[in-house]
Write a protein that holds these residues in place. Structure first.
Motif, PDB file in Angstrom:
ATOM      1  N   ILE A 177       8.624  -9.253 -13.333  1.00 46.29           N
ATOM      2  CA  ILE A 177       8.197  -8.323 -14.376  1.00 46.29           C
ATOM      3  C   ILE A 177       8.570  -8.848 -15.755  1.00 46.29           C
ATOM      4  CG2 ILE A 177       8.401  -5.981 -15.274  1.00 46.29           C
ATOM      5  CD1 ILE A 177       6.903  -6.189 -12.605  1.00 46.29           C
ATOM      6  N   VAL A 190      -0.285  -5.368  -9.177  1.00 43.16           N
ATOM      7  CA  VAL A 190       0.618  -5.082  -8.056  1.00 43.16           C
ATOM      8  C   VAL A 190      -0.180  -4.438  -6.933  1.00 43.16           C
ATOM      9  CG1 VAL A 190       2.644  -4.784  -9.536  1.00 43.16           C
ATOM     10  CG2 VAL A 190       1.240  -2.803  -8.950  1.00 43.16           C
ATOM     11  N   GLY A 234       7.652  -0.106  -6.730  1.00 44.82           N
ATOM     12  CA  GLY A 234       6.900   0.226  -7.938  1.00 44.82           C
ATOM     13  C   GLY A 234       7.731   1.007  -8.934  1.00 44.82           C
ATOM     14  N   LEU A 250       1.507  -1.109 -14.719  1.00 39.77           N
ATOM     15  CA  LEU A 250       1.224  -1.671 -13.402  1.00 39.77           C
ATOM     16  C   LEU A 250      -0.188  -1.285 -13.009  1.00 39.77           C
ATOM     17  CD1 LEU A 250       4.556  -0.706 -11.567  1.00 39.77           C
ATOM     18  CD2 LEU A 250       4.066  -2.795 -12.865  1.00 39.77           C
ATOM     19  N   SER A 265       5.373  -6.256  -3.844  1.00 44.87           N
ATOM     20  CA  SER A 265       4.656  -5.046  -4.251  1.00 44.87           C
ATOM     21  C   SER A 265       3.547  -4.678  -3.265  1.00 44.87           C
ATOM     22  CB  SER A 265       4.062  -5.224  -5.653  1.00 44.87           C
ATOM     23  OG  SER A 265       2.939  -6.094  -5.628  1.00 44.87           O
TER      24      SER A 265
END
Length: 324
Positions: A177, A190, A234, A250, A265
């Motif tokens: 990230i 993701v 998440g 995301l 993910s």
């Protein structure tokens, strides 16, 4: 207390050493002095491979350890090399929650174990979970079950550790990230990101190791450490974004288009959530606030970025995933 540490200069081992020294314990750190070894960790440093420890028996006897912390036993042979040379004193050994059958399920995409996982839950039936995968620093005969078997018979406390994050994390768990934040990406591809995998902040886990040395109520037992409540992958990504002050979002893509560094993910068949009730009961241990810890970790990693930078290839891969 005089504590002999096998390792003690990487990530969690480093934090344990710093905490022991801060409270006044004397340390003898046995390690190879690798590139990942942090300079300036307090204590006397004995630079040697653990498999050559027999050559240093006089120094160990002179130090007269009152406790041992083994931070880096990866194989049964790693333990066999040191057991005859160390006194029978209180010992804490760092293991992993990859010993559970649920880890096999996570690796193979099968639901093999109910959660939450306690210390008496089923352990892996298949040995050597990383054989042939070429992970840096992980030998093909890596097997924490072999490590545990030997140390438990000696009366050690075996701490089964979760996914660890925090300052000085050489695996940089938050980096998938953070590297996109640094690159100015405003959309991050993701999958379902609903994996539940117990995490642990490095300082909380160091506290658990010190508690195991001090309380002695878990001698000869395996003990899980980790969060008391686990959010999805998440939700953890969202915490990282929030801690970094990022407005990136995301964006869901098909599992077959998830970039490799964001593979966690996906939509798992098996979760790896553990119970830490034994640690709470026997060690009087409890972790801190995960939200605060994520913020502390993110601040550190943003201030200490890795050398490898975002590339045009990374941009193309993310754009292709998002365009699907």
């Amino acid at each position: 207390m005089r504590v002999l540490m096998l390792g003690g200069t990487w990530f969690l081992g480093r934090r344990i050493a710093e905490r022991l020294a801060a409270r006044g314990d004397q340390l003898l750190l046995v390690h190879r002095g690798s590139d990942r070894s942090a300079p300036g960790v307090p204590g006397v440093h004995l630079h040697t491979d653990r498999h050559d420890l027999a050559r240093h028996t006089p120094q160990i006897k002179d130090f007269a350890p009152q406790a041992v912390v083994d931070t880096h036993a990866l194989t049964g042979a790693d333990v066999d090399a040191v057991l005859p040379l160390l006194p029978h004193v209180p010992t804490v050994v760092l293991s992993s929650q990859d010993v559970y059958e649920a880890f096999t399920g996570l690796q193979t995409g099968r639901c093999l174990a109910p959660v939450p996982i306690g210390e008496d839950s089923e352990v892996r039936r298949e040995r050597h979970p990383h054989r042939g995968k070429g992970f840096p620093g992980v030998p093909d005969d890596y097997e924490k079950l072999d490590v545990e078997e030997r140390w438990l018979a000696r009366g050690a406390v075996v701490l089964r550790l979760p996914l660890i994050y925090g300052p000085h994390d050489w695996q940089r768990r938050e980096e998938p990230i953070l590297r996109r934040i640094r690159a100015g990406r405003d959309r991050i591809p993701v999958g379902a990101a609903n994996l539940l995998w117990t995490k642990g902040y490095v300082d909380d886990l160091a506290t658990g190791a010190l508690s195991a040395l001090d309380h002695r109520s878990a001698d000869g037992l395996a003990v899980n450490l980790g969060e008391t409540a686990t959010v999805t992958m998440g939700a953890w990504f969202e915490q990282i974004l929030g801690a970094a002050g990022s407005r990136a979002r995301l964006e869901r893509v098909a599992d077959d288009r998830i970039p490799p560094d964001l593979a966690l993910s996906g939509a798992p068949a098996q979760h790896l959530v553990v119970s830490v009730a034994r640690a709470q009961t026997l060690l009087g241990w409890a972790p801190g606030d995960p939200a605060e810890h994520v913020a502390e970790s993110v601040r550190w990693h943003l201030a200490h970025p890795p050398e490898d930078a975002w590339t045009d290839e990374d941009t193309a891969a993310d754009d292709a995933a998002l365009a699907g």
